[in-house]
Write a protein that holds these residues in place. Sequence first.
Motif, PDB file in Angstrom:
ATOM      1  N   ALA A   8      15.500  45.894  91.041  1.00 23.24           N
ATOM      2  CA  ALA A   8      15.098  47.153  91.675  1.00 23.24           C
ATOM      3  C   ALA A   8      14.108  47.878  90.764  1.00 23.24           C
ATOM      4  O   ALA A   8      14.294  47.921  89.546  1.00 23.24           O
ATOM      5  CB  ALA A   8      16.309  48.045  91.935  1.00 23.24           C
ATOM      6  N   GLY A  29       9.466  52.244  96.479  1.00 26.72           N
ATOM      7  CA  GLY A  29      10.500  51.523  95.766  1.00 26.72           C
ATOM      8  C   GLY A  29      10.513  50.059  96.161  1.00 26.72           C
ATOM      9  O   GLY A  29      10.016  49.678  97.229  1.00 26.72           O
ATOM     10  N   ALA A  31      13.124  46.455  96.044  1.00 20.83           N
ATOM     11  CA  ALA A  31      14.406  45.825  95.723  1.00 20.83           C
ATOM     12  C   ALA A  31      14.429  44.446  96.358  1.00 20.83           C
ATOM     13  O   ALA A  31      14.313  44.316  97.581  1.00 20.83           O
ATOM     14  CB  ALA A  31      15.568  46.658  96.230  1.00 20.83           C
ATOM     15  N   TYR A  44      17.931  52.233 100.182  1.00 21.38           N
ATOM     16  CA  TYR A  44      17.575  52.890  98.926  1.00 21.38           C
ATOM     17  C   TYR A  44      18.202  54.280  98.871  1.00 21.38           C
ATOM     18  O   TYR A  44      18.280  54.973  99.884  1.00 21.38           O
ATOM     19  CB  TYR A  44      16.053  53.030  98.814  1.00 21.38           C
ATOM     20  CG  TYR A  44      15.314  51.713  98.816  1.00 21.38           C
ATOM     21  CD1 TYR A  44      14.819  51.170  97.642  1.00 21.38           C
ATOM     22  CD2 TYR A  44      15.111  51.011 100.011  1.00 21.38           C
ATOM     23  CE1 TYR A  44      14.137  49.961  97.642  1.00 21.38           C
ATOM     24  CE2 TYR A  44      14.440  49.791 100.018  1.00 21.38           C
ATOM     25  CZ  TYR A  44      13.952  49.281  98.833  1.00 21.38           C
ATOM     26  OH  TYR A  44      13.289  48.082  98.842  1.00 21.38           O
ATOM     27  N   TRP A  46      17.554  57.740  96.682  1.00 16.76           N
ATOM     28  CA  TRP A  46      16.684  58.421  95.730  1.00 16.76           C
ATOM     29  C   TRP A  46      17.346  59.728  95.284  1.00 16.76           C
ATOM     30  O   TRP A  46      17.869  60.479  96.102  1.00 16.76           O
ATOM     31  CB  TRP A  46      15.335  58.740  96.367  1.00 16.76           C
ATOM     32  CG  TRP A  46      14.558  57.544  96.810  1.00 16.76           C
ATOM     33  CD1 TRP A  46      14.680  56.879  97.991  1.00 16.76           C
ATOM     34  CD2 TRP A  46      13.520  56.881  96.079  1.00 16.76           C
ATOM     35  NE1 TRP A  46      13.794  55.833  98.061  1.00 16.76           N
ATOM     36  CE2 TRP A  46      13.064  55.811  96.897  1.00 16.76           C
ATOM     37  CE3 TRP A  46      12.925  57.083  94.836  1.00 16.76           C
ATOM     38  CZ2 TRP A  46      12.048  54.956  96.496  1.00 16.76           C
ATOM     39  CZ3 TRP A  46      11.915  56.227  94.427  1.00 16.76           C
ATOM     40  CH2 TRP A  46      11.487  55.183  95.250  1.00 16.76           C
ATOM     41  N   ASN A  65      16.587  56.907 103.415  1.00 22.26           N
ATOM     42  CA  ASN A  65      17.147  55.821 102.599  1.00 22.26           C
ATOM     43  C   ASN A  65      16.242  54.602 102.591  1.00 22.26           C
ATOM     44  O   ASN A  65      16.684  53.490 102.328  1.00 22.26           O
ATOM     45  CB  ASN A  65      18.544  55.422 103.101  1.00 22.26           C
ATOM     46  CG  ASN A  65      18.501  54.765 104.477  1.00 22.26           C
ATOM     47  OD1 ASN A  65      17.481  54.833 105.176  1.00 22.26           O
ATOM     48  ND2 ASN A  65      19.589  54.135 104.865  1.00 22.26           N
ATOM     49  N   ALA A  67      12.359  52.618 101.567  1.00 25.10           N
ATOM     50  CA  ALA A  67      11.593  52.338 100.350  1.00 25.10           C
ATOM     51  C   ALA A  67      10.484  53.342 100.117  1.00 25.10           C
ATOM     52  O   ALA A  67       9.954  53.435  99.008  1.00 25.10           O
ATOM     53  CB  ALA A  67      11.009  50.934 100.428  1.00 25.10           C
ATOM     54  N   MET A  88      16.259  55.874  91.379  1.00 26.17           N
ATOM     55  CA  MET A  88      16.420  55.121  92.620  1.00 26.17           C
ATOM     56  C   MET A  88      17.450  54.005  92.425  1.00 26.17           C
ATOM     57  O   MET A  88      17.400  53.265  91.442  1.00 26.17           O
ATOM     58  CB  MET A  88      15.081  54.530  93.060  1.00 26.17           C
ATOM     59  CG  MET A  88      15.118  53.838  94.431  1.00 26.17           C
ATOM     60  SD  MET A  88      15.560  52.091  94.301  1.00 26.17           S
ATOM     61  CE  MET A  88      14.032  51.399  93.658  1.00 26.17           C
ATOM     62  N   THR A  89      18.403  53.947  93.352  1.00 22.89           N
ATOM     63  CA  THR A  89      19.384  52.858  93.389  1.00 22.89           C
ATOM     64  C   THR A  89      19.225  52.129  94.717  1.00 22.89           C
ATOM     65  O   THR A  89      19.108  52.760  95.769  1.00 22.89           O
ATOM     66  CB  THR A  89      20.818  53.395  93.259  1.00 22.89           C
ATOM     67  OG1 THR A  89      20.953  54.069  92.007  1.00 22.89           O
ATOM     68  CG2 THR A  89      21.825  52.260  93.316  1.00 22.89           C
ATOM     69  N   ALA A  90      19.193  50.820  94.675  1.00 24.13           N
ATOM     70  CA  ALA A  90      18.978  50.029  95.887  1.00 24.13           C
ATOM     71  C   ALA A  90      20.137  49.062  96.098  1.00 24.13           C
ATOM     72  O   ALA A  90      20.727  48.536  95.148  1.00 24.13           O
ATOM     73  CB  ALA A  90      17.668  49.254  95.784  1.00 24.13           C
ATOM     74  N   THR A 105      24.013  45.785  94.311  1.00 22.93           N
ATOM     75  CA  THR A 105      23.362  47.066  94.039  1.00 22.93           C
ATOM     76  C   THR A 105      22.807  47.073  92.623  1.00 22.93           C
ATOM     77  O   THR A 105      23.442  46.552  91.697  1.00 22.93           O
ATOM     78  CB  THR A 105      24.348  48.236  94.212  1.00 22.93           C
ATOM     79  OG1 THR A 105      24.809  48.259  95.558  1.00 22.93           O
ATOM     80  CG2 THR A 105      23.677  49.570  93.902  1.00 22.93           C
TER      81      THR A 105
END
Length: 243
Positions: A8, A29, A31, A44, A46, A65, A67, A88-90, A105
């Motif tokens: 990611a 983003g 992933a 995603y 953010w 949610n 990219a 950012m977590t994907a 994740t």
Amino acid sequence: MCKYSIKASIVSPTAGASLSSGLPITLTGSATPTETTLPYTATYKWTFTKGANASTVTVSPAGENGANPTVTFGPPTSGNTSTWTINMTATTTVRSAGGAVITETASAAPVTITVTALSPGDHLSVSSHYNGPATQGTNGVWNLGNAPGQITFSGLVAGDTGTPNTTFTVQPCTYITFRNISTCLVNEFGQPTILTSVGANTATPSASWTGFEGGYYLVTMTTTNGSSTFSSTSAIIYGTEIL
């Protein structure tokens, strides 16, 4: 298949970038599974951490949610600049050959940026009905993609202490130069199309256009106060109409 790894990252903006407050900014983003042959989907999350002099941040649409969310940072609470850290977590989802749904994740490396207060004058951003916010290249051209549909020009008038009156015009480029900053040349005898402004007397005017036929166009935003011009800015847009 029980587990797989993903990568990611925040592609844009990059660490140390300087952005303007009050203007919509499109984030990018990425992933992907490290095993490139896996079919997958991704969501995603953010988040934004305040730094020095940070005020507000608005995400559009709310709860985005994807990219490429669009965010607008508020002006610094004091001074001319503020800092923000973008996180950012994907989560990617892969369906195995047996039908099992497997998710992984990962978090991207945070990106810290500087937000600068807008300079006085007209500021312009571009979006389209089908392709969303346009992306602005290093040469200054706003890319609308293919078949953008209705195009919206969103203005922001900063530092005008009177009652503004803003107009938007569009004119096809008859020739364009490609240097560090592209230049659009228009037919001096041709008349630009004057668009109907929404909120022309406010600090956030806008206008929409449906006459796009592909190619390069020059968009001009002009704000007056009475008989005097307060500010004017132009942008070049580009797209295709390949069906």
